[in-house]
Design a protein around this motif. Structure first.
Motif, PDB file in Angstrom:
ATOM      1  N   LEU B   8     -54.227  12.964   0.959  1.00  0.00           N
ATOM      2  CA  LEU B   8     -54.352  12.350   2.286  1.00  0.00           C
ATOM      3  C   LEU B   8     -55.649  11.546   2.416  1.00  0.00           C
ATOM      4  CD1 LEU B   8     -52.878  12.180   5.017  1.00  0.00           C
ATOM      5  CD2 LEU B   8     -54.338  14.032   5.804  1.00  0.00           C
ATOM      6  N   ASP B   9     -56.746  12.090   1.822  1.00  0.00           N
ATOM      7  CA  ASP B   9     -58.028  11.399   1.942  1.00  0.00           C
ATOM      8  C   ASP B   9     -58.016  10.056   1.224  1.00  0.00           C
ATOM      9  OD1 ASP B   9     -57.787  12.991  -0.372  1.00  0.00           O
ATOM     10  OD2 ASP B   9     -59.920  12.713  -0.788  1.00  0.00           O
ATOM     11  N   VAL B  10     -57.122   9.885   0.238  1.00  0.00           N
ATOM     12  CA  VAL B  10     -57.029   8.599  -0.472  1.00  0.00           C
ATOM     13  C   VAL B  10     -56.036   7.688   0.235  1.00  0.00           C
ATOM     14  CG1 VAL B  10     -56.512   7.499  -2.680  1.00  0.00           C
ATOM     15  CG2 VAL B  10     -57.524   9.790  -2.636  1.00  0.00           C
ATOM     16  N   GLY B 255     -64.065   4.428   4.078  1.00  0.00           N
ATOM     17  CA  GLY B 255     -63.151   4.411   2.929  1.00  0.00           C
ATOM     18  C   GLY B 255     -62.886   5.801   2.389  1.00  0.00           C
ATOM     19  N   GLY B 256     -63.765   6.737   2.704  1.00  0.00           N
ATOM     20  CA  GLY B 256     -63.516   8.116   2.282  1.00  0.00           C
ATOM     21  C   GLY B 256     -64.450   8.610   1.195  1.00  0.00           C
ATOM     22  N   THR B 257     -65.474   7.821   0.859  1.00  0.00           N
ATOM     23  CA  THR B 257     -66.465   8.316  -0.100  1.00  0.00           C
ATOM     24  C   THR B 257     -67.502   9.111   0.679  1.00  0.00           C
ATOM     25  OG1 THR B 257     -66.144   6.428  -1.560  1.00  0.00           O
ATOM     26  CG2 THR B 257     -68.218   7.623  -1.787  1.00  0.00           C
ATOM     27  N   ALA B 267     -62.429   1.607  -4.841  1.00  0.00           N
ATOM     28  CA  ALA B 267     -61.100   1.265  -4.300  1.00  0.00           C
ATOM     29  C   ALA B 267     -61.002   1.712  -2.844  1.00  0.00           C
ATOM     30  CB  ALA B 267     -60.022   1.932  -5.141  1.00  0.00           C
ATOM     31  N   ARG B 268     -61.567   2.890  -2.546  1.00  0.00           N
ATOM     32  CA  ARG B 268     -61.538   3.361  -1.157  1.00  0.00           C
ATOM     33  C   ARG B 268     -62.404   2.466  -0.255  1.00  0.00           C
ATOM     34  NH1 ARG B 268     -62.017   9.915  -1.102  1.00  0.00           N
ATOM     35  NH2 ARG B 268     -60.846  10.354  -2.988  1.00  0.00           N
ATOM     36  N   TYR B 308     -60.403  12.318   7.724  1.00  0.00           N
ATOM     37  CA  TYR B 308     -60.339  12.524   6.271  1.00  0.00           C
ATOM     38  C   TYR B 308     -61.695  12.553   5.590  1.00  0.00           C
ATOM     39  CZ  TYR B 308     -60.537   7.414   6.447  1.00  0.00           C
ATOM     40  OH  TYR B 308     -60.892   6.126   6.717  1.00  0.00           O
ATOM     41  N   GLY B 309     -62.770  12.636   6.344  1.00  0.00           N
ATOM     42  CA  GLY B 309     -64.091  12.575   5.706  1.00  0.00           C
ATOM     43  C   GLY B 309     -64.874  13.866   5.784  1.00  0.00           C
ATOM     44  N   ARG B 310     -64.177  15.019   5.914  1.00  0.00           N
ATOM     45  CA  ARG B 310     -64.918  16.268   6.092  1.00  0.00           C
ATOM     46  C   ARG B 310     -64.689  17.251   4.947  1.00  0.00           C
ATOM     47  NH1 ARG B 310     -63.325  19.208  10.584  1.00  0.00           N
ATOM     48  NH2 ARG B 310     -61.240  18.356  10.360  1.00  0.00           N
ATOM     49  N   GLU B 311     -64.514  16.671   3.759  1.00  0.00           N
ATOM     50  CA  GLU B 311     -64.281  17.579   2.640  1.00  0.00           C
ATOM     51  C   GLU B 311     -65.555  18.333   2.277  1.00  0.00           C
ATOM     52  OE1 GLU B 311     -62.125  14.746  -0.299  1.00  0.00           O
ATOM     53  OE2 GLU B 311     -63.201  13.725   1.280  1.00  0.00           O
TER      54      GLU B 311
END
Lengths: 403, 318
Positions: B8-10, B255-257, B267-268, B308-311
């Motif tokens: 999902l994060d990607v 982007g999710g980094t 890519a993100r 999606y940015g809380r990993e």
């Protein structure tokens, strides 16, 4: 991390951000003085100059002479420049003009050798510290361009108590401890927009290309423009784009605006240093040029308008010319003249097609990428006689400043 | 379904970028036309090129706050030198090498002295702004070649392709970065260092070389962005990169980094660049004023990162 926890997090963040957004989204509104207060304020201004103080409260309060009890020191005088940011050609021209005039009076034994200069890189706390340092280093006159209308007030009050004269240039302060020299932004915004309204014969879609949102200069310019355009029922303001007085930002924002607004655009009211970028954005978006009033006499604008043969209204407003007016006010006061008010405002000279062309010829070699300011050779924005009407008494300035 | 959940994060940033485009095209008449799409691609490419080095430094566990200053330096140096008659083919490479040197110094100092790169790059930025002022005294007269202006023009063409050179250059950069991240030693070292710097050193990864090279890449690409922005604005302006501090960091994070490094990819960041450009275009298109745009943009950034940015950091997942 599960999908449910992600969505829960999102919901929580929306709530928090919504509250924060509500807090910071409060609109700015300048307090309009009552009629009696306005009359009282303008009673300090020479009658012939009052037309240029229209809606003055968008800039700063107009009041009586803050230096009524000030006695000018004996020469030689030390001139100083307390600049918020010396990184632009406008500011460089201001400094160079002060240095040039200071050198003339140094030769006559009236001023010290150099102009002490500070640069705060737009940090108002640093600028205040530098202002205080200049005040203690023996400056008799501190010319300043405050990056905030209240941030230097404490330093200016202290300087006044120590007999130092503070003069702001095109950035008035909201406190009665300085002489403010410049022009009324509301008046300028009104004139620019009125020209566009007339040029479009009162019909069409107009975009405002503004500077930095939320500061008094921008608020005054926009209020003046909107008031002027409201007089033309056929004119519709279709948007306001903020270019931050920066070519790249204004072009980026214009490209975005044009990509999302397919309707016809007929005119742009822009507030200086951004008109070339706006016209390039129009061309690159496949649109024809529109009637555009710019606001300032940047060399790039003068050269670009010459090349494209476009109609124009702009104002002479270079840093060098503003520096001359500030220096002249200082010299009047150092020679014993008493000002009537804290706000010495003048109408900026307008440039039309013919006078812009004349200026282009007076500045050989300028191109649409030049960053200089095409000032008049004598660096005057108004006749000295106009400034003299703001003063009473004092000795004539000798020797007279040379252009 | 499990596959989607795990990635999902990607997937989310790209899905949001596409969704935003479709929403904007539906809400704003004319947004889907060729000129608008070219505008979107051009503005995204400028941001994308400026964000490339930032992505790699963040993956590695650093951060480069000197990006706007190097952009400003490159813009002024290129335009002023060209205005004085220096060939763009001479000054262009010199400016890029100067950016590489600034970046290398950032990485070298940060790693050898063990000082947080946030502080070092901020200090470097201040030095660069001071140096520009000392050299030009604010008088940044300059010009740019017409070819460079066409390279970053909305209506520019690259040979038979109806896209400006900047977009094509960005495409090539994406390919290089994907290979660099996935197939090169430098890429593997960067992820390892970002995930756990101590463990990376124990694994004999030469961290000093790594940090110097990655920051040098960031400096070089910032200089390229500066030259392109000189062409875009047709002017020498040291402040031209100011907007790129917030936006490059936002593009990377949206982007999710993760800002703490160890994961993510360029890519993100591409998706992040599109999301930021599309969002601002949508808000402008809806006629929101500047204050409302800023508030909305801030809210949306928080929402996206919350989705999606809380990993958990890689180090904590082991």
């Amino acid at each position: 991390m599960t999908l449910r926890s992600m969505l829960r997090g999102a919901a929580l963040m929306v709530g928090v951000a919504g509250i924060l957004g509500f807090g910071v989204g409060a609109a700015y509104a300048a307090d309009e003085p009552t009629k009696a207060e306005q009359e009282q304020a303008l009673s300090n201004v020479p009658a012939k100059a009052r037309a240029y103080y229209d809606h003055y409260w968008y800039n700063a309060p107009v009041g009586p002479n803050p230096y009524a009890n000030w006695n000018p020191p004996a020469p030689p005088w030390q001139f100083c420049l307390n600049d918020s940011m010396l990184g632009t050609s406008w500011r460089t021209d201001l400094l160079n003009e002060l240095k040039k005039l200071n050198a003339q009076y140094h030769a006559a034994g009236l001023t010290k050798e150099d102009v002490l200069t500070t640069d705060s890189n737009n940090n108002i706390s640093v600028q205040l510290t530098q202002f205080n340092n200049l005040s203690r280093q023996g400056c008799n006159v501190i010319v300043s361009t405050p990056s905030n209308p209240t941030g230097l007030c404490a330093g200016m009050k202290d300087a006044m108590e120590h007999g130092v004269l503070s003069i702001t240039v095109q950035s008035p302060v909201n406190c009665p401890y300085a002489m403010n020299v410049g022009s009324n932004q509301y008046y300028g915004g009104r004139e620019l927009a009125d020209w566009v309204g007339k040029a479009l014969h009162g019909k069409g879609n107009v975009l405002i290309l503004s500077g930095v949102p939320g500061i008094s200069t921008t608020i005054g310019l926009e209020a003046g423009s909107k008031a002027a355009l409201a007089k033309y029922p056929g004119i519709k303001i279709v948007g306001t784009v903020y270019g931050f007085w920066n070519e790249a930002t204004s072009k980026t924002e214009m490209v975005k605006w044009l990509a999302t607004h397919p309707q016809k655009l007929d005119g742009i009211v822009s507030y200086g240093d951004m008109a070339v970028a706006a016209d390039e954005a129009l061309a690159q978006s496949g649109r024809p040029p529109v009637m555009q009033a710019d606001g300032t006499n940047e060399c790039a604008y003068i050269a670009y308008w010459h090349e494209k043969k476009l109609h124009t209204l702009a104002f002479l407003a270079g840093g060098g010319s503003n520096g001359y007016e500030a220096f002249y006010v200082a010299m009047k006061m150092l020679n014993g003249a008493k000002p009537m008010t804290n706000m010495v405002w003048f109408p900026l000279p307008a440039l039309n097609d013919a006078s812009a062309e004349k200026l282009y010829k007076a500045w050989p070699g300028i191109t649409p990428t030049s960053t200089c300011w095409a000032d008049e050779p004598d660096h005057h924005l108004v006749a000295d006689a106009y400034i003299n009407t703001f003063f009473k008494g004092g000795k004539p300035i000798e020797p007279k400043p040379k252009p | 379904m499990n596959w989607v959940r795990q990635r999902l994060d990607v997937i989310a940033p790209f899905a949001i970028a596409i969704g935003l485009f479709l929403i904007t095209a539906a809400v704003i008449p004319g947004y889907g036309n060729l000129t608008s799409i070219r505008s979107l691609l051009l503005l995204s490419s400028l941001l994308g090129i400026a964000s490339a080095g930032q992505t790699l430094t963040i993956i590695m566990g650093g951060i480069d706050l000197s990006v706007p200053a190097v952009i400003g330096l490159a813009c002024v140096a290129f335009a002023v030198a060209y205005g004085e008659g220096v060939s763009p083919w001479v000054i262009g490479p010199i400016v890029i090498v100067a950016g590489i040197v600034v970046g290398a110094v950032n990485g070298l100092i940060s790693r050898s002295l063990r000082v947080n790169s946030l502080i070092v790059t901020l200090a470097t930025a201040t030095i660069i702004y001071g140096a520009i002022w000392a050299q030009t005294k604010g008088d940044n007269r300059g010009s740019v070649p017409d070819g460079l202006t066409d390279f970053v023009s909305v209506i520019g063409w690259t040979g038979p392709i109806p896209l400006p050179g900047s977009v094509i250059l960005w495409g090539a950069l994406v390919l290089v970065f994907v290979i660099l991240e996935r197939r090169s030693v430098l890429g593997r070292w960067s992820y390892a260092s970002g995930a756990n710097p101590g463990a990376a050193e124990l694994a004999r990864i030469p961290s000093l070389v790594l940090w110097t090279v990655v920051f040098a890449i960031s400096g070089g690409l910032s200089a390229v962005a500066g030259i392109l922005l000189a062409g875009f604005s047709s002017a020498a302006n040291p402040q031209v990169g100011d907007a790129y501090l917030f936006t490059t960091l936002s593009a990377v994070v949206i982007g999710g980094t993760p800002i703490i490094g160890g994961r993510g990819s360029y890519a993100r960041t591409i998706a992040g660049c599109f999301i930021i450009t599309e969002l601002t275009m949508l808000l402008i298109g809806l006629g929101l004023d500047e204050a409302a745009q800023q508030v909305s943009l801030g809210i949306l950034i928080i929402v996206l990162v919350a989705i999606y940015g809380r990993e958990t950091h890689v180090r904590m997942q082991i």
